[in-house]
Write a protein that holds these residues in place. Structure first.
Motif, short mmCIF file in Angstrom:
data_model
loop_
_atom_site.label_atom_id
_atom_site.label_comp_id
_atom_site.label_asym_id
_atom_site.label_seq_id
_atom_site.Cartn_x
_atom_site.Cartn_y
_atom_site.Cartn_z
N PRO A 103 0.84 -1.20 0.00
CA PRO A 103 0.00 0.00 0.00
C PRO A 103 0.87 1.25 0.00
CG PRO A 103 -0.01 -1.02 2.16
CD PRO A 103 0.76 -1.93 1.26
N PRO A 104 0.38 2.33 -0.61
CA PRO A 104 1.17 3.57 -0.59
C PRO A 104 1.32 4.08 0.85
CG PRO A 104 -0.99 3.94 -1.58
CD PRO A 104 -0.88 2.47 -1.32
N LEU A 105 2.46 4.67 1.13
CA LEU A 105 2.73 5.18 2.47
C LEU A 105 2.07 6.54 2.66
CD1 LEU A 105 6.53 4.37 2.80
CD2 LEU A 105 4.64 3.15 3.85
N THR A 106 1.49 6.73 3.84
CA THR A 106 0.94 8.04 4.18
C THR A 106 2.07 8.94 4.64
OG1 THR A 106 0.58 7.45 6.49
CG2 THR A 106 -1.23 6.97 4.95
N GLU A 107 1.81 10.23 4.68
CA GLU A 107 2.82 11.21 5.13
C GLU A 107 3.25 10.91 6.57
OE1 GLU A 107 5.29 14.56 4.65
OE2 GLU A 107 4.08 13.52 3.17
N GLU A 108 2.28 10.57 7.42
CA GLU A 108 2.57 10.28 8.82
C GLU A 108 3.47 9.05 8.93
OE1 GLU A 108 0.10 8.75 12.71
OE2 GLU A 108 -0.93 10.03 11.27
N ARG A 109 3.16 8.02 8.16
CA ARG A 109 3.96 6.79 8.19
C ARG A 109 5.38 7.04 7.68
NH1 ARG A 109 4.84 2.56 10.95
NH2 ARG A 109 4.90 0.59 9.86
N PHE A 113 8.96 6.41 9.61
CA PHE A 113 10.10 5.69 9.05
C PHE A 113 11.36 6.54 9.08
CE2 PHE A 113 7.16 2.78 6.44
CZ PHE A 113 7.25 1.77 7.39
N VAL A 114 11.22 7.86 8.88
CA VAL A 114 12.38 8.76 8.97
C VAL A 114 12.94 8.73 10.39
CG1 VAL A 114 13.06 11.19 8.94
CG2 VAL A 114 11.77 10.24 7.03
N LYS A 115 12.05 8.73 11.39
CA LYS A 115 12.51 8.67 12.78
C LYS A 115 13.25 7.36 13.04
CE LYS A 115 8.97 11.60 14.82
NZ LYS A 115 7.78 11.64 15.69
N VAL A 116 12.74 6.26 12.49
CA VAL A 116 13.41 4.97 12.65
C VAL A 116 14.79 5.01 12.01
CG1 VAL A 116 13.32 2.53 12.01
CG2 VAL A 116 11.26 3.66 12.84
N ALA A 117 14.88 5.60 10.81
CA ALA A 117 16.17 5.70 10.11
C ALA A 117 17.16 6.54 10.92
CB ALA A 117 15.96 6.32 8.72
N ARG A 118 16.69 7.64 11.49
CA ARG A 118 17.58 8.47 12.31
C ARG A 118 18.04 7.71 13.55
NH1 ARG A 118 14.20 14.09 11.78
NH2 ARG A 118 14.93 14.61 9.68
N GLY A 119 17.14 6.92 14.13
CA GLY A 119 17.52 6.10 15.28
C GLY A 119 18.60 5.08 14.92
N GLU A 120 18.46 4.48 13.74
CA GLU A 120 19.49 3.53 13.28
C GLU A 120 20.82 4.26 13.09
OE1 GLU A 120 19.37 0.32 13.02
OE2 GLU A 120 17.22 -0.02 13.23
N ILE A 174 24.62 8.84 4.80
CA ILE A 174 23.84 7.63 4.50
C ILE A 174 22.40 7.81 4.97
CG2 ILE A 174 23.57 5.18 5.11
CD1 ILE A 174 26.69 5.08 5.31
N VAL A 175 22.22 8.32 6.19
CA VAL A 175 20.88 8.50 6.74
C VAL A 175 20.11 9.56 5.95
CG1 VAL A 175 19.58 9.24 8.78
CG2 VAL A 175 21.49 7.65 9.03
N LYS A 178 18.77 8.02 2.82
CA LYS A 178 17.62 7.16 3.11
C LYS A 178 16.39 8.01 3.41
CE LYS A 178 15.63 3.22 3.75
NZ LYS A 178 15.51 2.21 2.69
N GLU A 179 16.54 9.10 4.16
CA GLU A 179 15.42 10.00 4.45
C GLU A 179 14.82 10.53 3.16
OE1 GLU A 179 16.25 13.14 7.23
OE2 GLU A 179 17.23 11.76 8.59
N LYS A 180 15.69 10.92 2.23
CA LYS A 180 15.23 11.44 0.95
C LYS A 180 14.44 10.37 0.20
CE LYS A 180 17.01 13.32 -3.36
NZ LYS A 180 17.38 12.30 -4.34
N ASP A 181 14.91 9.12 0.23
CA ASP A 181 14.19 8.02 -0.42
C ASP A 181 12.83 7.80 0.23
OD1 ASP A 181 16.15 7.51 -2.24
OD2 ASP A 181 16.90 5.69 -1.26
N ILE A 182 12.78 7.86 1.55
CA ILE A 182 11.53 7.61 2.27
C ILE A 182 10.51 8.70 1.97
CG2 ILE A 182 10.47 7.54 4.57
CD1 ILE A 182 13.08 6.21 5.57
N MET A 183 10.93 9.95 1.96
CA MET A 183 10.01 11.06 1.78
C MET A 183 9.59 11.27 0.33
SD MET A 183 9.32 11.85 4.80
CE MET A 183 8.29 13.27 4.56
N GLU A 184 10.30 10.64 -0.59
CA GLU A 184 9.98 10.77 -2.01
C GLU A 184 8.66 10.05 -2.31
OE1 GLU A 184 12.13 8.74 -5.60
OE2 GLU A 184 13.36 10.37 -4.82
#
Length: 185
Positions: A103-109, A113-120, A174-175, A178-184
């Motif tokens: 399913p397409p990702l919502t803005e909130e989701r 995921f960006v927060k998870v990436a930053r945590g990693e 690197i992060v 990934k953030e750019k990929d997630i928000m695209e």
């Protein structure tokens, strides 16, 4: 001896970067990718195996994964493993092939995921700082045992700090990618 310490530090940094990349690959970006299923384990004749070892995973389009089990009797087990994996995906099977629409990702989701990436990324930086502390302790021990001079120890610590600074900058890069990929969208 100092060269060995620096070499060990570089290897530790490289391992931390590789672990970061592996962990970030598991985060959805809105596009289908076979690595999304890396964490899915299937019971295969009494042994828990990664799904990639019991079936072929392919990407027919940007929002679909297909799984073709090598043993057709395993299709129900594969489907059950996907449902219970916690990925939030709903498989459908036609008896030979499992289709996984993403399913397409919502803005909130996406923001989650960006927060998870930053945590990693932060976890990776912590591992790098731990490696720095270990390397500095080794240099201090060498200096204490009079195996290296005070000047050599200070130069080594400066090199260690430079390596760690470059490594943390690379983690940020690197992060950010990934953030750019997630928000695209």
């Amino acid at each position: 001896m100092i060269d060995e310490t620096l070499e060990d530090l570089q290897q530790s940094i490289q391992k931390a970067h590789e672990a970061l990349k592996r962990n970030l690959a598991k985060i959805r970006t809105g596009r289908a990718h076979p690595s999304l299923l890396d964490s899915v384990r299937v019971e295969n004749y009494g042994v828990m195996s990664p799904i990639s070892q019991v079936a072929s995973v392919s990407v027919p389009d940007a929002r679909m994964l297909t799984i073709k089990p090598w043993d057709k009797s395993m299709i129900k087990a594969d489907e059950k493993a996907i449902v219970t994996s916690g990925l939030g995906l709903n498989p459908s099977n036609d008896g030979e092939l499992i289709r996984l629409p993403l399913p397409p990702l919502t803005e909130e989701r996406r923001r989650e995921f960006v927060k998870v990436a930053r945590g990693e990324g932060e976890d990776c930086k912590v591992a790098i700082r731990k490696s720095r502390r270990d390397a500095n302790d080794l240099v201090d021990g060498l200096q204490k045992e009079k195996e290296v001079s005070e000047d050599d120890a200070e130069r080594a610590k400066k090199k260690i700090d430079d390596l760690v600074q470059a490594a943390t900058n690379q983690v940020d890069t690197i992060v950010a990618h990934k953030e750019k990929d997630i928000m695209e969208v």
